[in-house]
Enzyme design. Structure first.
Site: not given
Length: 502
Positions: A190, A196, A243-244, A329, A360, A469
């Site tokens: 964005k 990253e 963003g999410r 978030e 399991h 960050k």
């Protein structure tokens, strides 16, 4: 709102010793009641509450102004107070807002989608066989989930890959199996300032050798161009989409490449149908609202600190990871939307895994552990494969686990007692299609917003991710051996240890 939440406490105390099967038996029609929105059904029969507690939850919704809050969301009012923005992700897929702001947002989304359609067509006509989506968080989790879940609907034209972690091992392993002459990359950020994504993007840019197969999705077009992406290959994002919540936008470029534009638009249509449902359905029949109210009941009424999401369909294996970001978030806040302190619990820790594998691994703790973990079980009635025996076994396990969670089993051997009393919601999709997946994701989005309204918090900022960050950026020179200012003593010692062995 704390007083309204406090009104749940007497009901929780009254129901503390109640057994879920007894609550089901005492309420005629409860066992068979299935709320529905298009291809998605929801059973709340095995939640630990009764009619009086449910009425208290509906009173909470009224006190919080939940119905008008949804109208404010869709109309583009400033629901993100700390950043002074609307949150108009619904405008990416539906035209249900009545304000000029919402209509303008929808028009922008349609225009961007037409640009994306042209880029999809151009790539389909090219020699490209592989596409790498470079992004992290909301720029990765949503597209990755949808591409994986809807693989059966894929066009087969491209192989899609996702690169998110800044760890260079991920890039090295991915690129080892690709041909730079037949690969394109989409950088999704964005701000176009995400560390990253820029580091991984630089790796891809250099590996591609400057070829014109670099695309971007960003709200910062100048930065994308400065990075080396041609302007005509930059698709827009907007500050009114978090963003999410962004997979419905050009962030879904990789989705459109995987399942075609028709498939992508079907995904949007499924979400749009859920948008209409959340606005129009009465509270008692409203899937996202009821999902949210029962979440608040489990968190604040019964005091459960975690929540599990358990999809009984391998194609939804990535859903818990996607929802971890969406839920935690959005709702991981300790102050109200106005910055004042709150005195009630907010987000539960969300986790989970796909059935039957998770049976399991961690189901022992869910059945007999000291902590009760409410759960969403998600099933699909009609499979996409021809293996009928497998699907019947999968559904049998799904139904058995929800029954065992709620009812338990009492035997003479204390080691083998199942206490039961574990509440769950069952979400049942008719089939897993672009439409039903779009509706399911939108259901969770609206549930998250509803919970934020009930708790009086802001679901659309995420200041909690910023401090780490900043510190990481400050530490980069120290890790390179350059002189820096004073460091935290533990961090300084760890840097020395790393450099001594690096």
């Amino acid at each position: 709102m704390s007083a309204a939440l406090a009104a749940l406490a007497p009901h929780a105390a009254r129901l503390a010793a109640a057994r879920i099967p007894d609550l089901v038996q005492a309420e005629p029609g409860r066992a068979a009641r299935m709320l529905r929105a298009g291809p998605i059904g929801m059973s709340l029969a095995r939640q630990k509450l009764d009619g009086d507690a449910r009425a208290a939850l509906h009173a909470l919704a009224d006190a919080a102004g939940l119905v008008p809050a949804f109208r404010r969301l869709f109309d583009g009012e400033m629901v993100n107070a700390s950043e002074r923005r609307p949150a108009l992700h619904s405008a990416l897929r539906s035209d249900l807002g009545t304000s000029d702001t919402a209509r303008a947002a929808h028009a922008q989304a349609v225009q961007a989608r037409e640009r994306m359609r042209a880029l999809v067509a151009a790539l389909e006509a090219s020699e490209v066989t592989d596409v790498v989506n470079v992004g992290i968080g909301g720029s990765d989790l949503g597209p990755r989930l949808v591409v994986d879940a809807l693989a059966e609907f894929g066009t087969g034209r491209f192989r899609l890959h996702f690169l998110s972690n800044v760890d260079g091992s991920a890039a090295q392993r991915l690129l080892a199996g690709l041909d730079p002459e037949r690969t394109a990359a989409i950088l999704v950020s964005k701000s176009f300032g995400t560390q990253e994504t820029l580091l991984n993007g630089a790796v891809l840019r250099d590996w591609l050798g400057g070829a014109g197969r670099l695309y971007a999705v960003s709200a910062n077009v100048p930065r994308a161009e400065a990075f080396g992406v041609a302007a005509e290959r930059v698709l827009p994002m907007w500050d009114w989409v978090g963003g999410r919540y962004s997979l419905w936008s050009a962030v879904g470029f990789s989705i459109a490449l995987a399942i075609g534009m028709e498939g992508f638009e079907a995904l949007l249509a499924g979400a749009a149908a859920m948008d209409a449902h959340v606005l129009e359905a009465p509270v008692e029949d409203n899937l996202p609202v009821q999902h949210a109210l029962h979440g608040v009941w489990n968190r604040n009424g019964l005091g459960y600190p975690t929540h599990a999401v358990l999809p009984y369909d391998e194609r939804l294996a990535l859903l818990p990871a996607y929802l971890q970001q969406l839920v935690m978030e959005s709702l991981g806040k300790r102050v109200a939307a106005d910055g004042s302190a709150i005195d009630h619990a907010t987000v539960p820790v969300l986790w989970g895994g796909a059935g039957t594998n998770s049976q399991h691994s961690f189901f022992q703790a869910l059945h007999q552990g000291t902590d009760i973990v409410p759960a969403d079980f998600i099933g699909v009635a009609r499979p996409s494969h021809p293996f009928a025996d497998n699907h019947r076994a999968l559904l049998a396990n799904l139904l058995a686990q929800t029954e065992a969670f709620a009812n338990g089993a009492d035997v003479d051997d204390p080691q083998k007692v199942y206490p039961g009393g574990r509440p769950s919601t069952l979400l049942l999709l008719d089939a897993l299609t672009p439409e039903s997946l779009g509706g399911l994701i939108a259901l969770y989005e609206h549930s998250v917003y509803a919970q934020s309204v009930l708790w009086g918090i802001n679901a659309f900022d995420q200041w909690g991710v910023e401090l780490g960050k900043k510190i990481a950026g400050d530490l980069l020179p120290a890790l390179a051996g350059e002189l820096t200012g004073p460091l935290d003593p533990v961090t300084a010692a760890l840097i020395d240890a790393i450099r001594a062995r690096g």
